[in-house]
Scaffold this motif. Structure first.
Motif, PDB file in Angstrom:
ATOM      1  N   GLY A  62       0.812  -1.206   0.000  1.00  0.00           N
ATOM      2  CA  GLY A  62       0.000   0.000   0.000  1.00  0.00           C
ATOM      3  C   GLY A  62       0.852   1.265   0.000  1.00  0.00           C
ATOM      4  O   GLY A  62       2.049   1.222   0.290  1.00  0.00           O
ATOM      5  N   LEU A  63       0.213   2.375  -0.338  1.00  0.00           N
ATOM      6  CA  LEU A  63       0.877   3.663  -0.363  1.00  0.00           C
ATOM      7  C   LEU A  63       0.139   4.611   0.595  1.00  0.00           C
ATOM      8  O   LEU A  63      -1.087   4.568   0.694  1.00  0.00           O
ATOM      9  CB  LEU A  63       0.868   4.253  -1.778  1.00  0.00           C
ATOM     10  CG  LEU A  63       1.683   3.520  -2.849  1.00  0.00           C
ATOM     11  CD1 LEU A  63       1.374   4.075  -4.235  1.00  0.00           C
ATOM     12  CD2 LEU A  63       3.176   3.644  -2.550  1.00  0.00           C
ATOM     13  N   GLY A 182      11.991   4.747   6.271  1.00  0.00           N
ATOM     14  CA  GLY A 182      11.101   3.671   6.693  1.00  0.00           C
ATOM     15  C   GLY A 182      10.114   3.237   5.636  1.00  0.00           C
ATOM     16  O   GLY A 182       9.279   2.352   5.884  1.00  0.00           O
ATOM     17  N   GLU A 183      10.184   3.849   4.447  1.00  0.00           N
ATOM     18  CA  GLU A 183       9.265   3.451   3.370  1.00  0.00           C
ATOM     19  C   GLU A 183       9.595   2.030   2.900  1.00  0.00           C
ATOM     20  O   GLU A 183      10.738   1.587   2.971  1.00  0.00           O
ATOM     21  CB  GLU A 183       9.388   4.397   2.165  1.00  0.00           C
ATOM     22  CG  GLU A 183       8.981   5.835   2.457  1.00  0.00           C
ATOM     23  CD  GLU A 183      10.120   6.674   2.986  1.00  0.00           C
ATOM     24  OE1 GLU A 183       9.894   7.877   3.247  1.00  0.00           O
ATOM     25  OE2 GLU A 183      11.226   6.129   3.146  1.00  0.00           O
ATOM     26  N   SER A 184       8.569   1.322   2.424  1.00  0.00           N
ATOM     27  CA  SER A 184       8.795  -0.015   1.871  1.00  0.00           C
ATOM     28  C   SER A 184       9.615   0.105   0.595  1.00  0.00           C
ATOM     29  O   SER A 184       9.703   1.178  -0.009  1.00  0.00           O
ATOM     30  CB  SER A 184       7.465  -0.705   1.566  1.00  0.00           C
ATOM     31  OG  SER A 184       6.802  -0.054   0.476  1.00  0.00           O
ATOM     32  N   GLY A 185      10.230  -0.999   0.182  1.00  0.00           N
ATOM     33  CA  GLY A 185      11.034  -0.989  -1.032  1.00  0.00           C
ATOM     34  C   GLY A 185      10.229  -0.553  -2.244  1.00  0.00           C
ATOM     35  O   GLY A 185      10.700   0.229  -3.072  1.00  0.00           O
ATOM     36  N   ALA A 187       7.406   1.281  -2.285  1.00  0.00           N
ATOM     37  CA  ALA A 187       7.000   2.683  -2.175  1.00  0.00           C
ATOM     38  C   ALA A 187       8.151   3.610  -2.538  1.00  0.00           C
ATOM     39  O   ALA A 187       7.969   4.593  -3.272  1.00  0.00           O
ATOM     40  CB  ALA A 187       6.502   2.973  -0.756  1.00  0.00           C
ATOM     41  N   PHE A 188       9.347   3.295  -2.031  1.00  0.00           N
ATOM     42  CA  PHE A 188      10.494   4.157  -2.325  1.00  0.00           C
ATOM     43  C   PHE A 188      10.868   4.062  -3.801  1.00  0.00           C
ATOM     44  O   PHE A 188      11.210   5.070  -4.430  1.00  0.00           O
ATOM     45  CB  PHE A 188      11.695   3.765  -1.455  1.00  0.00           C
ATOM     46  CG  PHE A 188      12.718   4.855  -1.336  1.00  0.00           C
ATOM     47  CD1 PHE A 188      12.613   5.819  -0.346  1.00  0.00           C
ATOM     48  CD2 PHE A 188      13.778   4.939  -2.226  1.00  0.00           C
ATOM     49  CE1 PHE A 188      13.555   6.849  -0.232  1.00  0.00           C
ATOM     50  CE2 PHE A 188      14.723   5.959  -2.131  1.00  0.00           C
ATOM     51  CZ  PHE A 188      14.602   6.916  -1.139  1.00  0.00           C
ATOM     52  N   THR A 189      10.798   2.850  -4.363  1.00  0.00           N
ATOM     53  CA  THR A 189      11.100   2.680  -5.783  1.00  0.00           C
ATOM     54  C   THR A 189      10.115   3.464  -6.639  1.00  0.00           C
ATOM     55  O   THR A 189      10.507   4.084  -7.637  1.00  0.00           O
ATOM     56  CB  THR A 189      11.045   1.190  -6.171  1.00  0.00           C
ATOM     57  OG1 THR A 189      12.004   0.464  -5.392  1.00  0.00           O
ATOM     58  CG2 THR A 189      11.372   0.989  -7.647  1.00  0.00           C
ATOM     59  N   PHE A 190       8.842   3.455  -6.258  1.00  0.00           N
ATOM     60  CA  PHE A 190       7.827   4.218  -6.979  1.00  0.00           C
ATOM     61  C   PHE A 190       8.170   5.706  -6.945  1.00  0.00           C
ATOM     62  O   PHE A 190       8.074   6.408  -7.956  1.00  0.00           O
ATOM     63  CB  PHE A 190       6.453   3.975  -6.356  1.00  0.00           C
ATOM     64  CG  PHE A 190       5.358   4.847  -6.923  1.00  0.00           C
ATOM     65  CD1 PHE A 190       5.023   4.791  -8.269  1.00  0.00           C
ATOM     66  CD2 PHE A 190       4.671   5.730  -6.098  1.00  0.00           C
ATOM     67  CE1 PHE A 190       4.013   5.600  -8.801  1.00  0.00           C
ATOM     68  CE2 PHE A 190       3.663   6.536  -6.616  1.00  0.00           C
ATOM     69  CZ  PHE A 190       3.346   6.473  -7.965  1.00  0.00           C
ATOM     70  N   GLY A 191       8.605   6.178  -5.780  1.00  0.00           N
ATOM     71  CA  GLY A 191       8.983   7.586  -5.656  1.00  0.00           C
ATOM     72  C   GLY A 191      10.179   7.938  -6.529  1.00  0.00           C
ATOM     73  O   GLY A 191      10.203   8.989  -7.175  1.00  0.00           O
ATOM     74  N   VAL A 192      11.165   7.032  -6.572  1.00  0.00           N
ATOM     75  CA  VAL A 192      12.350   7.259  -7.403  1.00  0.00           C
ATOM     76  C   VAL A 192      11.958   7.331  -8.883  1.00  0.00           C
ATOM     77  O   VAL A 192      12.418   8.216  -9.616  1.00  0.00           O
ATOM     78  CB  VAL A 192      13.390   6.140  -7.185  1.00  0.00           C
ATOM     79  CG1 VAL A 192      14.507   6.221  -8.226  1.00  0.00           C
ATOM     80  CG2 VAL A 192      13.980   6.236  -5.777  1.00  0.00           C
ATOM     81  N   LEU A 193      11.112   6.403  -9.324  1.00  0.00           N
ATOM     82  CA  LEU A 193      10.690   6.383 -10.723  1.00  0.00           C
ATOM     83  C   LEU A 193       9.864   7.614 -11.078  1.00  0.00           C
ATOM     84  O   LEU A 193      10.004   8.187 -12.162  1.00  0.00           O
ATOM     85  CB  LEU A 193       9.885   5.110 -11.016  1.00  0.00           C
ATOM     86  CG  LEU A 193      10.681   3.805 -11.013  1.00  0.00           C
ATOM     87  CD1 LEU A 193       9.743   2.606 -11.071  1.00  0.00           C
ATOM     88  CD2 LEU A 193      11.649   3.771 -12.188  1.00  0.00           C
ATOM     89  N   LEU A 194       9.012   8.017 -10.145  1.00  0.00           N
ATOM     90  CA  LEU A 194       8.193   9.209 -10.367  1.00  0.00           C
ATOM     91  C   LEU A 194       9.083  10.450 -10.438  1.00  0.00           C
ATOM     92  O   LEU A 194       8.910  11.308 -11.322  1.00  0.00           O
ATOM     93  CB  LEU A 194       7.174   9.350  -9.239  1.00  0.00           C
ATOM     94  CG  LEU A 194       5.913  10.183  -9.529  1.00  0.00           C
ATOM     95  CD1 LEU A 194       5.157   9.632 -10.726  1.00  0.00           C
ATOM     96  CD2 LEU A 194       5.018  10.196  -8.300  1.00  0.00           C
ATOM     97  N   GLY A 195      10.043  10.530  -9.532  1.00  0.00           N
ATOM     98  CA  GLY A 195      10.962  11.667  -9.541  1.00  0.00           C
ATOM     99  C   GLY A 195      11.795  11.699 -10.813  1.00  0.00           C
ATOM    100  O   GLY A 195      11.993  12.760 -11.421  1.00  0.00           O
TER     101      GLY A 195
END
Length: 296
Positions: A62-63, A182-185, A187-195
């Protein structure tokens, strides 16, 4: 000496799979490097990857709004990793894959340096030995056991471009750990790709708009599909997962396995088998991984 924990072992397994997936992107990427502007290809890769990983994160852990605190972290990490990939494809326009592969073997050593600067991670004697053995084995594989081929290696514009990209790649690994809150792998990967998508969209708007999608060859779409699913969504997650469990130097040391995986990819694509002399290099890279599996 500490016992190898389940968490650490899972990090090593993740990076072994990561190396195999990255090798596939090198083999396929070399076929399409001149088919479209690198920044346009990478924009599509990051954008589609963000959709896939975002869906995986939403269905899985989840996000939440907490995952997107301090969004500058994702712009920074996504921008750095996008920068690496764009320069990689740009370099392949003029440099031979054997030359860029040789440059890439410098990445783990640079990562160890950034790991110390950012996280104060100290590379112990065993890991340092593994880095040296892995580098020797990777170079052996890259030059197919031919000393004359190694001596003929020349530094050109493409190699310089790729070296700059490798510096960005080396910086990216310790930043993953330093900036995770503390983000899940996923969630953080999604943020990196979005950025990365946002940075590429702004920086490459003219090239992206000028790209005629209908004129792209089928191999470009096949490669793009692989890059999005295997070499972006899955490998980004594996990298994030492993970075939380291993030191930066150990994470990047697995890149030494990439040339060996490339041999298997090239065989699968019908590009022929390398000379038997290459097996000595493969043995050295496997020895390096064995050293890494023993905890300092």
């Amino acid at each position: 000496m500490h016992t190898l924990t389940r968490e650490t072992l899972s990090g090593h397994m993740a990076m072994a799979l990561f190396a195999a997936l990255v090798a596939g992107s090198h083999s396929l990427g070399g076929l399409v490097a001149n088919e479209a502007a690198p920044i346009a290809l990478m924009f599509m890769r990051f954008a589609l990857g963000a959709v896939v990983v975002g869906a995986m994160a939403a269905v899985g852990p989840g996000l939440s709004s907490a995952d997107f605190r301090s969004p500058w972290r994702y712009l920074l990490t996504g921008g750095i990793f996008a920068f690496y990939f764009v320069l990689m494809f740009e370099a392949l326009k003029t440099a031979k894959p054997v030359s860029t592969s040789a440059v890439f073997t410098l990445t783990p050593i640079m990562t160890a340096g950034f790991g110390w600067l950012i996280l104060r991670q100290v590379t112990g004697p065993r890991v340092a030995l593994a880095l040296a053995v892995g580098a020797a084995g990777a170079l052996w594989v890259i030059f197919r056991g031919d000393i004359q081929a190694a001596l003929r290696f020349q530094i050109g514009r493409g190699e310089v471009i790729y070296f700059i990209g490798c510096i960005a790649h080396a910086l990216y690994i310790p930043l993953l750990r330093a900036l995770n809150r503390g983000e899940s792998g996923l969630a953080f990967t999604f943020g990196v790709l979005l950025g990365g998508t946002l940075v590429l969209g702004v920086a490459g708007a003219p090239e992206i708009i000028a790209t005629d999608l209908s004129a792209l060859k089928p191999i470009v779409w096949v490669t793009l599909g692989y890059l999005v699913i295997a070499s972006t969504a899955i490998s980004f997650y594996l990298l994030s997962f492993a970075s939380m469990r291993l030191t930066s130097a150990k994470v990047m040391a697995y890149s030494y396995l990439t040339p060996s995986w490339v041999i298997l990819w090239e065989l699968g694509l019908g590009h022929g088998a390398p000379p038997l002399a290459v097996l000595g290099g493969v043995a050295l890279t496997l020895a390096a991984v064995a050293l890494l599996l023993r905890e300092d």
